[in-house]
Motif scaffolding. Structure first.
Motif, mmCIF file in Angstrom:
data_model
loop_
_atom_site.group_PDB
_atom_site.id
_atom_site.type_symbol
_atom_site.label_atom_id
_atom_site.label_comp_id
_atom_site.label_asym_id
_atom_site.label_seq_id
_atom_site.Cartn_x
_atom_site.Cartn_y
_atom_site.Cartn_z
ATOM 1 N N THR A 94 -2.870 15.129 -20.026
ATOM 2 C CA THR A 94 -2.881 13.953 -19.145
ATOM 3 C C THR A 94 -3.774 12.893 -19.794
ATOM 4 O OG1 THR A 94 -4.776 14.630 -17.798
ATOM 5 C CG2 THR A 94 -2.641 15.428 -17.088
ATOM 6 N N SER B 107 -6.733 8.212 -15.781
ATOM 7 C CA SER B 107 -5.560 8.347 -14.904
ATOM 8 C C SER B 107 -6.013 8.674 -13.489
ATOM 9 C CB SER B 107 -4.664 9.474 -15.423
ATOM 10 O OG SER B 107 -5.392 10.695 -15.474
ATOM 11 N N HIS C 256 -4.253 11.017 -10.288
ATOM 12 C CA HIS C 256 -3.086 11.776 -9.821
ATOM 13 C C HIS C 256 -3.273 12.362 -8.427
ATOM 14 C CE1 HIS C 256 -1.115 11.271 -13.651
ATOM 15 N NE2 HIS C 256 -2.169 11.744 -14.284
ATOM 16 N N ALA D 221 -6.236 17.164 -12.936
ATOM 17 C CA ALA D 221 -5.348 16.418 -13.844
ATOM 18 C C ALA D 221 -5.864 14.998 -14.054
ATOM 19 C CB ALA D 221 -3.934 16.367 -13.258
#
Ligand SMILES: Cc1ncc(COP(=O)(O)O)c(C=O)c1O
Length: 385
Positions: A122, A126, A128, A137
């Protein structure tokens, strides 16, 4: 004393009514909503067709459980697969749940290939979700802080760097790459135009699944129904939520080919997921997007807003960069701008601030007059900072 857990710090306002791009507070004051409940109320507040769909379905049937066939769920799955080129769908209630399903499918994919330590690549920065697997993640230590031990076997690489992914080609434990086409929560970070195409190629070469988290970018936000359609690619797994229900909680995990056959009876489920009410609402959202040419409006208003901000702020010493794709817009300043949240509220405007960045996710139905008001309010805030 509030009896709510203190995990949010809401601004001192409560809304009692919504209409299109506007919300009304308990004192009758109107606010321009340039955030859409964080990218959720894409067709605007209390859209008449959505309200009608909710009301008529609520009067007919709300919930039965997934122990019986649900006609609206089958219809929604067919519609959304036709629109995305995916094969089948699982419905949950949120973005995090959609991503949980995606991660579980990736692990099953590993198992089916005799990989005992299935690992997912990943991206740093980010987002998620907030469940244990999805926060693991997520490439943001702040989201993970305090929750050790995390779910293992996520490798975080720099976003928008193909070499960083390619470098793992020899790692036989990798089963998937999971990315947002545009990183939303970290401030509308847009990769180079062919980034996703290159990632798709690497996944194909190595037999890895490509999981695209379109919880924020999906359902028209960037001017295409799904952001990856700008790249003419298809992922193996696609996750959606936010705009899909226009405020009614729904998440979807769509799969294609080899990824579509792994969730079998007993492996996954959700009591509420995909009930008749939410599926009827989501079907209506998709119908309205098609019928009313909403994607054209996103492109037109996106271009208008972006060019207006660039023009009006071009001489501003405070602006570092303006980034946008459709109606996902970020104005990154050179200084921290947390104070603007409250100032915007005082100016009857709802926005998001992420560090030095003003993030705007206005309803996809915003018109030119409303867009003009948004430009003038945001530019005044920037200049008065
Ligand atoms: C890209 C992305 N994935 C997942 C999530 C989590 O969605 P939810 O809050 O519905 O669980 C979000 C929420 O902001 C998101 O932006």
């Amino acid at each position: 004393m509030s009896h709510l857990m203190p995990n949010y710090s809401p601004l001192d306002v409560a809304f009692v009514k919504g209409d299109g791009c506007y919300l009304t507070d308990t004192n009758g004051e109107q606010y321009l909503d340039a955030l859409s409940g964080v990218g959720v109320v894409s067709l605007g507040h209390c859209h008449k067709d959505i309200t009608k769909a909710i009301q008529s379905q609520a009067a007919e049937l709300v919930h039965t459980s997934n122990w019986y066939h649900i006609k609206n769920q089958e219809e929604l799955a067919k519609k959304i697969c036709t629109l995305s080129g995916m094969d089948n769908a699982f419905f949950g209630n949120s973005g995090a749940e959609a991503n949980e399903a995606a991660i579980k499918i990736a692990r099953l994919y590993g198992e089916s290939n005799n990989i005992t330590e299935p690992t997912i690549i990943t991206a740093k920065n980010s987002f998620h979700g907030r469940t244990m697997a999805t926060l693991s993640a997520t490439g943001n230590p702040k989201v993970q802080s305090g929750f050790a031990p995390l779910v293992s076997k996520f490798i975080h690489v720099d976003f928008n760097n193909i070499d960083e992914i390619n470098n793992h080609s020899k790692n036989t434990d990798i089963v998937a790459v999971m990315l947002e086409p545009i990183q939303g929560e970290s401030g509308v970070i847009i990769p180079q135009v062919d980034y996703l195409n290159e990632v798709r190629k690497i996944c194909d070469k190595n037999n890895w699944l490509l999981i695209l988290d379109e919880v924020q970018t999906g359902i028209g936000r960037t001017g295409k129904l799904f952001a990856h359609q700008h790249n003419n690619i298809t992922p193996d797994i696609l996750t959606l939520a936010k705009g899909l229900g226009n405020g009614v909680p729904i998440g979807a995990c769509l799969a294609k080919g080899k990824a579509s056959r792994l969730l079998v009876p007993g492996t996954h489920g959700s009591t509420f997921g995909g009930n008749p009410l939410v599926c009827k609402t989501a079907l209506t959202v998709l119908e309205v997007i098609e019928r009313d040419g909403i994607l054209d409006n996103v492109s037109e208003m996106g271009n208008f807003l972006s060019s207006q901000f660039k023009e009006k702020l071009r001489n501003s010493k405070k602006v570092h960069e303006i980034r946008s794709k459709g109606l996902m817009i970020a104005i990154e300043l050179k200084q921290d701008c947390a104070v603007l949240l409250q100032r915007a509220l005082e100016n009857k405007l709802l926005i998001n601030i992420t560090g030095k960045t003003i993030r705007l996710l206005p309803p996809l139905v915003i018109n030119k007059d409303e867009a003009g008001i948004l430009v003038s309010k945001v530019c005044s805030l920037v200049e008065e900072l």
